[in-house]
Scaffold this motif. Structure first.
Motif, PDB file in Angstrom:
ATOM      1  N   GLN A  28       2.191 -33.158 -10.143  1.00 49.57           N
ATOM      2  CA  GLN A  28       3.241 -32.932 -10.722  1.00 49.57           C
ATOM      3  C   GLN A  28       2.466 -33.521 -12.386  1.00 49.57           C
ATOM      4  N   ALA A  29       1.340 -33.880 -12.515  1.00 51.92           N
ATOM      5  CA  ALA A  29       0.707 -34.496 -13.788  1.00 51.92           C
ATOM      6  C   ALA A  29       0.734 -33.063 -14.644  1.00 51.92           C
ATOM      7  N   ASP A  30       0.841 -33.590 -15.912  1.00 56.22           N
ATOM      8  CA  ASP A  30       0.956 -32.671 -17.007  1.00 56.22           C
ATOM      9  C   ASP A  30      -0.532 -32.200 -17.202  1.00 56.22           C
ATOM     10  N   PHE A  31      -1.539 -33.108 -17.131  1.00 54.66           N
ATOM     11  CA  PHE A  31      -2.851 -32.723 -17.462  1.00 54.66           C
ATOM     12  C   PHE A  31      -3.859 -33.454 -16.556  1.00 54.66           C
ATOM     13  N   LEU A  32      -5.093 -32.885 -16.503  1.00 55.64           N
ATOM     14  CA  LEU A  32      -6.156 -33.511 -15.586  1.00 55.64           C
ATOM     15  C   LEU A  32      -7.183 -34.107 -16.766  1.00 55.64           C
ATOM     16  N   THR A  33      -7.884 -35.456 -16.400  1.00 57.71           N
ATOM     17  CA  THR A  33      -8.947 -35.724 -17.084  1.00 57.71           C
ATOM     18  C   THR A  33     -10.126 -35.688 -16.145  1.00 57.71           C
ATOM     19  N   MET A  34     -11.276 -35.349 -16.848  1.00 56.33           N
ATOM     20  CA  MET A  34     -12.492 -35.174 -15.888  1.00 56.33           C
ATOM     21  C   MET A  34     -13.751 -35.692 -16.731  1.00 56.33           C
ATOM     22  N   GLU A  35     -14.697 -36.296 -16.160  1.00 55.76           N
ATOM     23  CA  GLU A  35     -16.016 -36.712 -16.438  1.00 55.76           C
ATOM     24  C   GLU A  35     -16.870 -35.478 -16.981  1.00 55.76           C
ATOM     25  N   LYS A  79       6.092 -39.512 -12.957  1.00 58.96           N
ATOM     26  CA  LYS A  79       6.688 -38.152 -13.187  1.00 58.96           C
ATOM     27  C   LYS A  79       8.005 -37.927 -12.619  1.00 58.96           C
ATOM     28  N   GLN A  80       7.946 -38.584 -11.354  1.00 60.49           N
ATOM     29  CA  GLN A  80       9.373 -38.542 -10.523  1.00 60.49           C
ATOM     30  C   GLN A  80      10.321 -39.269 -11.257  1.00 60.49           C
ATOM     31  N   THR A  81       9.853 -40.359 -11.926  1.00 59.41           N
ATOM     32  CA  THR A  81      11.277 -41.255 -12.495  1.00 59.41           C
ATOM     33  C   THR A  81      11.241 -40.974 -13.813  1.00 59.41           C
ATOM     34  N   ALA A  82      10.050 -40.526 -14.582  1.00 65.61           N
ATOM     35  CA  ALA A  82      10.391 -40.222 -16.097  1.00 65.61           C
ATOM     36  C   ALA A  82       9.575 -38.972 -16.372  1.00 65.61           C
ATOM     37  N   PRO A  83      10.157 -37.736 -15.801  1.00 69.30           N
ATOM     38  CA  PRO A  83       9.666 -36.326 -16.035  1.00 69.30           C
ATOM     39  C   PRO A  83       9.266 -36.141 -17.291  1.00 69.30           C
ATOM     40  N   GLU A  84       9.918 -36.578 -18.506  1.00 70.24           N
ATOM     41  CA  GLU A  84       9.787 -36.335 -19.809  1.00 70.24           C
ATOM     42  C   GLU A  84       8.620 -36.948 -20.411  1.00 70.24           C
ATOM     43  N   LEU A  85       8.085 -37.954 -19.862  1.00 65.93           N
ATOM     44  CA  LEU A  85       6.818 -38.968 -20.239  1.00 65.93           C
ATOM     45  C   LEU A  85       5.724 -38.032 -19.775  1.00 65.93           C
ATOM     46  N   LYS A  86       4.975 -37.613 -20.735  1.00 62.49           N
ATOM     47  CA  LYS A  86       3.831 -36.755 -20.730  1.00 62.49           C
ATOM     48  C   LYS A  86       2.603 -37.674 -19.862  1.00 62.49           C
ATOM     49  N   ALA A  87       1.876 -37.039 -18.715  1.00 58.60           N
ATOM     50  CA  ALA A  87       1.158 -37.985 -17.795  1.00 58.60           C
ATOM     51  C   ALA A  87       0.038 -37.402 -17.159  1.00 58.60           C
ATOM     52  N   GLY A  88      -0.978 -37.917 -17.043  1.00 59.45           N
ATOM     53  CA  GLY A  88      -2.281 -37.132 -16.516  1.00 59.45           C
ATOM     54  C   GLY A  88      -2.969 -37.970 -15.425  1.00 59.45           C
TER      55      GLY A  88
END
Length: 600
Positions: free
Chosen positions: A519-526, A496-505
């Motif tokens: 800085q994640a755009d989404f979180l993934t949980m079990e 996210k620091q290097t490529a802020p436009e890339l959606k990452a979780g």
């Protein structure tokens, strides 16, 4: 037969005696839930913020211990506070049931006073034994001793599945261990009561419990099974009757369905409250009642000093206060129920095919499965896994070792691209070769199928991997709408620091203190570790929440009810069918079912 008859009689007495311990359990539950837990949670978050630590997970505990000694010490203090609080709760409820059994009137303030008195006597060996004791009786007391402080301590389903999948030796060992835990737990079950009620030293209390349970093992087991089973059965029956009545009203008297739903939801909340009381106090009742029946329940301890009854005016004031609070609480609950039933709108979650496979229609992470699943089910994303080889190429593969699916005992991160591509994966009665990420990505783009790319690594230093991945794929992933995720917090932060436009979780294996600062755009949980509180907290921080891997309709509906933003599943056909149900088909009774399933 006598044991069974006796257990049934005790079960009847236990259920009929609910009123006796209702107030004490309710007050303790309220104190833990509304005061102590928020205080400890806030303290933990404050400590992490002061230490500039954004999250706690399996991959940074060692770093915290080594590089943040003051944070570690502070967290240790919080942990000790939690242990002492659970011990206090345990002692409070044990003494409460004890005095009820002895028919000795005791005011709440006096009960708190004698509980604090016991807390002052706590030694190190007592706390260590309490840990041992609690986890020993957990197999049989897991739905007997309900502690709000420990409600988040659960093993995620994916870990259980991993342990039990095709591992006969491990399963057999676990069963034997479980049986041994039950046996030891029963044999020392009277140790803590002996230490608390008789002030027995640690070794003597354990020795005494071992002697007392020698010929009573199966009788104690019978009481636990019957009492806890009866509690669960009555709660389930209550839920069934209330919801069934609501279904009948909706079918034959639809004009009154909202009024009846508000009333039904209040009844469900009352049943849940009764169930909490019963499940919390059951283990103490069994212990104290058995000690009393067998003639070794101690007399009123010497440290107990009988107090005079409270003045009449004070008693009347307390009763009036309790009545006023109950009225306001009842009005508040009714307003909440009405709002819940009328203003709740379900949103359609993003659909994600787990590893590109649906209902075992191919080999996981294979191009053939990608094509088949994409064309047949049209998921919003296909989730897949990539790993970096020793010669800086990315392959599509999930496991950290090739052994399970290919028979080749080597890690992907320790293999060359040539070695990986020479392997054949066997799964679901089908075979497929391992593909490069470039090949997989080409096919996905041709199909116009967005991907959820999980970047996997076992290495701590991920900077080289991140830079290599972004140099190769950053622009293409952004252009085609692909997203990424990872179990590595550091990796997602660097991306996210290097490529802020890339959606990452960021994938959380579990959550103890809520959503991380990220800085994640989404979180993934079990799915077994997820609840609405976590989702609401994440949404308030402008983060989406994805859940993996609900594979049945009830669980999918529950996740939709929670408000998740995306569902990752192995059953895309079923998920598509589930989310196609229009909102107006969700009845009040459906919402009541989801409420019961979603509590906690």
């Amino acid at each position: 037969m006598n044991y069974l008859k006796h257990s049934l009689i005790n079960t009847r007495d236990f259920l009929l005696g609910t009123r006796s311990y209702f107030k004490n359990v309710l007050l303790m539950h309220g104190f833990m839930l509304f005061l102590l837990i928020p205080l400890l949670s806030s303290s933990t978050k404050f400590i992490l913020r002061r230490g500039q630590i954004n999250y706690i997970s399996f991959d940074n505990i060692g770093e915290i211990l080594v590089h943040h000694p003051w944070v570690s010490l502070s967290l240790l203090v919080v942990l000790i506070a939690i242990v002492l609080a659970v011990f206090f709760e345990f002692t409070f409820l044990l003494l409460s049931v004890y005095f009820i059994k002895k028919q000795q009137p005791i005011r709440l303030m006096q009960l708190l006073s004698v509980t604090f008195l016991q807390l002052k006597k706590v030694r190190i060996e007592t706390i260590l034994f309490f840990f041992f004791y609690f986890f020993l009786i957990l197999p049989i007391g897991g739905f007997s001793f309900h502690s709000d402080l420990l409600s988040k301590v659960k093993i995620p389903a994916f870990i259980v599945d991993f342990i039990f999948a095709n591992r006969l030796v491990i399963v057999s060992s676990f069963v034997l261990f479980y049986v041994a835990m039950i046996y030891l737990g029963i044999r020392v079950i009277f140790a803590l009561p002996e230490m608390i009620l008789r002030d027995r030293p640690f070794k003597l209390a354990v020795k005494e419990s071992w002697r007392l349970t020698k010929k009573r093992f199966f009788a104690i087991i019978a009481q636990f099974v019957i009492i806890t089973g009866s509690t669960l059965l009555l709660a389930s029956l209550g839920f069934f009757l209330v919801i069934s009545a609501q279904v009948l009203v909706e079918s034959f008297l639809p004009d009154y369905s909202l009024i009846s739903a508000v009333f039904a939801m209040t009844l469900l909340q009352f049943i849940l409250l009764i169930n909490i009381v019963l499940s919390t106090v059951a283990v103490f009742y069994v212990t104290i009642d058995f000690m009393d029946d067998e003639g070794f329940l101690p007399e009123i301890p010497k440290w107990f000093m009988m107090e005079e009854h409270a003045p009449t005016r004070f008693s009347e004031f307390m009763q009036t206060t309790f009545l006023v609070v109950a009225i306001f609480f009842g009005v508040g609950v009714s307003l909440y129920n009405h709002n819940y039933l009328t203003n709740f709108n379900l949103k359609t979650p993003t659909t994600v095919s787990h590893r590109g496979v649906s209902d075992s229609n191919g080999v996981q992470n294979s191009i053939a499965a990608l094509e088949k699943t994409s064309k047949e089910f049209h998921p919003n994303y296909i989730e897949m896994d990539v790993q970096l080889t020793t010669d800086n190429e990315f392959i599509v593969y999930h496991d950290f070792n090739f052994k399970a699916l290919t028979g080749f005992r080597q890690k992907p991160e320790e293999s060359t691209l040539e070695e990986a591509l020479a392997l054949t994966v066997k799964e679901n009665g089908k075979t497929a070769r391992i593909s490069t990420f470039d090949e997989y990505l080409d096919v996905a783009d041709q199909l116009e199928q967005p991907l959820m790319v999980e970047i996997k690594t076992q290495k701590k230093d991920v900077s080289h991997l991140v830079q290599t991945f972004l140099d190769k794929y950053e622009e293409r992933l952004i252009e085609k709408g692909h997203i990424i995720q990872s179990l590595s917090f550091q990796m997602i932060e660097e991306i996210k620091q290097t490529a802020p436009e890339l959606k990452a979780g960021y994938i959380l294996p579990f959550s103890l203190v809520g959503p991380p600062i990220s800085q994640a755009d989404f979180l993934t949980m079990e799915y077994t570790t997820l609840n609405r509180n976590f989702i609401n907290a994440a949404h308030s921080d402008s983060k989406q929440v994805y859940v993996w891997t609900p594979n049945d309709e009830d669980t999918m509906n529950r996740m939709i009810f929670y408000g998740v933003d995306g569902i990752i599943t192995d059953q895309m056909g079923l998920l598509n069918k589930t989310i196609r149900q229009p909102d107006d088909t969700i009845t009040y009774s459906d919402k009541l079912v989801n409420f019961v399933l979603g509590v906690g």
